[in-house]
Design an enzyme around this catalytic site. Structure first.
Site, PDB file in Angstrom:
ATOM      1  CB  CYS A 142      18.067  -2.527  47.519  1.00  0.00           C
ATOM      2  SG  CYS A 142      17.021  -1.098  47.423  1.00  0.00           S
ATOM      3  CB  CYS A 153       7.897  10.658  48.187  1.00  0.00           C
ATOM      4  SG  CYS A 153       7.873  10.414  46.401  1.00  0.00           S
ATOM      5  CB  CYS A 156      10.918   8.975  50.561  1.00  0.00           C
ATOM      6  SG  CYS A 156      12.505   8.446  49.895  1.00  0.00           S
ATOM      7  CD  GLU A 212      11.931   7.825  39.426  1.00  0.00           C
ATOM      8  OE1 GLU A 212      11.414   7.403  40.479  1.00  0.00           O
ATOM      9  OE2 GLU A 212      11.817   7.236  38.338  1.00  0.00           O
ATOM     10  CB  SER A 243      11.229   0.914  41.920  1.00  0.00           C
ATOM     11  OG  SER A 243      10.248   1.602  42.657  1.00  0.00           O
ATOM     12  CB  SER A 266       6.384   4.493  43.812  1.00  0.00           C
ATOM     13  OG  SER A 266       7.525   3.733  44.064  1.00  0.00           O
ATOM     14  CG  LEU A 267      -0.808   3.643  42.744  1.00  0.00           C
ATOM     15  CD1 LEU A 267      -0.736   4.593  41.570  1.00  0.00           C
ATOM     16  CD2 LEU A 267      -1.660   2.419  42.390  1.00  0.00           C
ATOM     17  CG  HIS A 268       3.508   4.969  47.436  1.00  0.00           C
ATOM     18  ND1 HIS A 268       3.736   3.613  47.501  1.00  0.00           N
ATOM     19  CD2 HIS A 268       4.715   5.512  47.116  1.00  0.00           C
ATOM     20  CE1 HIS A 268       5.002   3.356  47.225  1.00  0.00           C
ATOM     21  NE2 HIS A 268       5.618   4.487  46.988  1.00  0.00           N
TER      22      HIS A 268
HETATM   23  N1  SAH Z   1      12.424   6.564  43.307  1.00  0.00           N
HETATM   24  C1  SAH Z   1      11.937   5.267  43.037  1.00  0.00           C
HETATM   25  C2  SAH Z   1      12.818   4.164  43.584  1.00  0.00           C
HETATM   26  C3  SAH Z   1      13.440   4.366  44.922  1.00  0.00           C
HETATM   27  S1  SAH Z   1      12.357   4.282  46.280  1.00  0.00           S
HETATM   28  C4  SAH Z   1      10.522   5.130  43.538  1.00  0.00           C
HETATM   29  O1  SAH Z   1      10.055   5.998  44.265  1.00  0.00           O
HETATM   30  O2  SAH Z   1       9.881   4.158  43.153  1.00  0.00           O
HETATM   31  C5  SAH Z   1      11.936   2.566  46.346  1.00  0.00           C
HETATM   32  C6  SAH Z   1      10.632   2.288  47.042  1.00  0.00           C
HETATM   33  O3  SAH Z   1      10.744   2.550  48.446  1.00  0.00           O
HETATM   34  C7  SAH Z   1       9.490   3.145  46.521  1.00  0.00           C
HETATM   35  O4  SAH Z   1       8.327   2.395  46.307  1.00  0.00           O
HETATM   36  C8  SAH Z   1       9.318   4.124  47.641  1.00  0.00           C
HETATM   37  O5  SAH Z   1       8.075   4.724  47.638  1.00  0.00           O
HETATM   38  C9  SAH Z   1       9.587   3.270  48.852  1.00  0.00           C
HETATM   39  N2  SAH Z   1       9.827   4.005  50.090  1.00  0.00           N
HETATM   40  C10 SAH Z   1      10.316   5.255  50.232  1.00  0.00           C
HETATM   41  N3  SAH Z   1      10.336   5.627  51.537  1.00  0.00           N
HETATM   42  C11 SAH Z   1       9.870   4.562  52.230  1.00  0.00           C
HETATM   43  C12 SAH Z   1       9.651   4.306  53.610  1.00  0.00           C
HETATM   44  N4  SAH Z   1       9.925   5.232  54.524  1.00  0.00           N
HETATM   45  N5  SAH Z   1       9.131   3.118  53.959  1.00  0.00           N
HETATM   46  C13 SAH Z   1       8.853   2.173  53.022  1.00  0.00           C
HETATM   47  N6  SAH Z   1       9.055   2.342  51.723  1.00  0.00           N
HETATM   48  C14 SAH Z   1       9.549   3.524  51.313  1.00  0.00           C
HETATM   49 FE1  SF4 Z   2      12.039   8.664  47.606  1.00  0.00          FE
HETATM   50 FE2  SF4 Z   2      11.514   7.446  45.256  1.00  0.00          FE
HETATM   51 FE3  SF4 Z   2      10.036   9.537  46.072  1.00  0.00          FE
HETATM   52 FE4  SF4 Z   2      12.570   9.900  45.340  1.00  0.00          FE
HETATM   53  S1  SF4 Z   2      10.900   9.242  44.062  1.00  0.00           S
HETATM   54  S2  SF4 Z   2      11.553  10.807  47.097  1.00  0.00           S
HETATM   55  S3  SF4 Z   2      13.503   8.022  46.097  1.00  0.00           S
HETATM   56  S4  SF4 Z   2      10.192   7.520  47.087  1.00  0.00           S
END
Ligand code: SAH
Ligand code: SF4
Length: 399
Positions: A142, A153, A156, A212, A243, A266-268
């Site tokens: 990773c 986010c 995160c 990102e 991702s 990353s939809l969430h």
């Molecule tokens: N910036 C990109 C890739 C890095 S984050 C993105 O957001 O997709 C990789 C993945 O980890 C993303 O799906 C993100 O939402 C998730 N992630 C971030 N914080 C997290 C947490 N505390 N627990 C679980 N997954 C998390």
């Molecule tokens: Fe975290 Fe990915 Fe959101 Fe950046 S874009 S804050 S790495 S989950």
């Protein structure tokens, strides 16, 4: 082991048994040198040409770097001594200072804090999977694409740091090579699975570390290209996953690259209202625009897209949210797969849903014909969610 010094390749490691962490100190200074790991093969050929060296040396150097996994020019024994000296003077082989390495108790997750030449810290994680049925063992790295992240986010840890800078292609490649060397030196076998074949190489990479990747588009693609090179690391594009938080113009650009890499979004959250609360990017690129880009991506590439869905207890994990999510994905039909990720607790006040809530959420998706899986939690004991190790490390370090 406490306080002992071991030699690993050409690097000193300090192992602190209490923290289960190691520190590597590379004796040479890599300041201001060209990083070989940032160069594609044609760029390396060009570099040699400009210095009056024959270009066939580029493939030899690539072989040493990516197949023999050496970290020292003196090991490149089929190069003339004069070229080895020149390389040592003018170039370096990526960042190599590892400030901390932690292994989870079951040793299926390993995490490093890599120090860059400007002293910034990034995280990389190795995830090891034992063989399952027909599938053989996997070793997935990773990888981080940036120091910090601009997208903020709320769940995160990296997002809470803010943006520091993009990583170079070489800094991205170096993360993969570190674990490749480690596995080559000591292949991994799952404990408790006697007879299963040891794994000694990296099988997959995912751009799911800090940052990102599509915000650092050119360097990320360059790194993937370098790792894909048949003359070097030779990792198939289908074994690479990018991702993204949903940077719409970059998704559109990616769809035109004719690459076989996997895309994860990353939809969430299934509604704009909820998504904008946890993911500020949604205010710029709301769901309608994001899904239009995903549809076009699928039409152009004919490839399935994975939708990551971090489950936040009581926030986005109810059966109603699951139904909304299924409706949102219905037009993509068999081209969408949902990866449910129980949130890893960070400083923010989010909680992981219990197993019943996760099962119910997934069942609603199944009832609507949406393929889905759940990411096994791993490495909790080493702060495995992205950004967490660095956060913990900095909190514990003297200022
Ligand atoms: N910036 C990109 C890739 C890095 S984050 C993105 O957001 O997709 C990789 C993945 O980890 C993303 O799906 C993100 O939402 C998730 N992630 C971030 N914080 C997290 C947490 N505390 N627990 C679980 N997954 C998390
Ligand atoms: Fe975290 Fe990915 Fe959101 Fe950046 S874009 S804050 S790495 S989950």
């Amino acid at each position: 082991m406490s306080g002992s010094h071991n030699i690993l390749r050409d690097t000193w490691i300090y192992i602190d048994s209490q923290e289960n962490s190691m520190t590597l100190i590379k004796p040479t200074d890599t300041n201001k040198k060209t990083d070989l790991l940032s160069l594609t093969l044609p760029q390396l050929q060009q570099w040699l040409r400009e210095r009056g060296e024959p270009t066939f040396r580029a493939k030899q150097i690539y072989n040493w770097l990516y197949q023999q996994l050496v970290t020292d020019f003196s090991a490149m024994t089929n190069l003339p001594q004069a070229l080895r000296n020149r390389l040592a003077e003018e170039v370096c082989i990526g960042p190599m200072i590892v400030r901390s390495e932690q292994h989870s108790k079951d040793d299926r997750t390993r995490k490093i804090l890599l120090e860059l030449e400007d002293n910034r810290l990034i995280e990389s994680v190795l995830m090891l999977y034992p063989p399952l049925g027909e599938a053989s063992s996997r070793a997935t790295v990773c990888v981080s694409s940036q120091a910090g992240c601009a997208f903020g986010c709320t769940f995160c840890a990296t997002g809470q740091m803010g943006f520091e800078r993009h990583l170079s292609a070489g800094e991205i490649v170096a993360q993969v090579l570190y674990f490749a060397r480690e596995l080559r030196t000591v292949p991994w076998t799952a404990a408790g699975l006697p007879g299963s074949k040891a794994i000694d190489h990296i099988t997959n990479i995912v751009l799911m570390g800090m940052g990102e990747p599509l915000h650092n588009y050119d360097n990320v693609l360059q790194a993937l290209h370098i790792l894909n090179s048949p003359d070097g690391f030779n990792l198939g594009a289908r074994h690479m996953t990018v991702s993204t938080v949903g940077v719409v113009p970059a998704i559109r650009k990616l769809s035109q690259e004719s690459l076989q890499i996997n895309l994860a979004i990353s939809l969430h959250a299934p509604t704009d209202e909820l998504r904008s609360q946890t993911m500020p990017v949604n205010r710029k690129y709301p769901l309608q625009e994001l899904f239009a880009a995903c549809k076009d991506y699928i039409a152009a590439t004919k490839r399935q897209v994975t939708f990551e869905y971090v489950l936040l207890s009581g926030v986005n994990d109810t059966p109603t949210h699951a139904r909304q999510l299924a409706e949102l994905l219905a037009p993509l039909k068999q081209f969408a797969h949902v990866n449910c990720i129980p949130v890893n607790a960070t400083a923010a006040d989010y909680h992981t849903p219990g197993p019943d809530a996760i099962r119910t959420f997934r069942n609603v998706l199944f009832e609507h014909g949406i393929s889905n899986s759940v990411r096994a939690e791993r490495g909790d004991d080493i702060a495995a969610a992205c950004g967490q190790l660095r956060t913990r490390f900095e909190q514990n370090s003297p200022k």
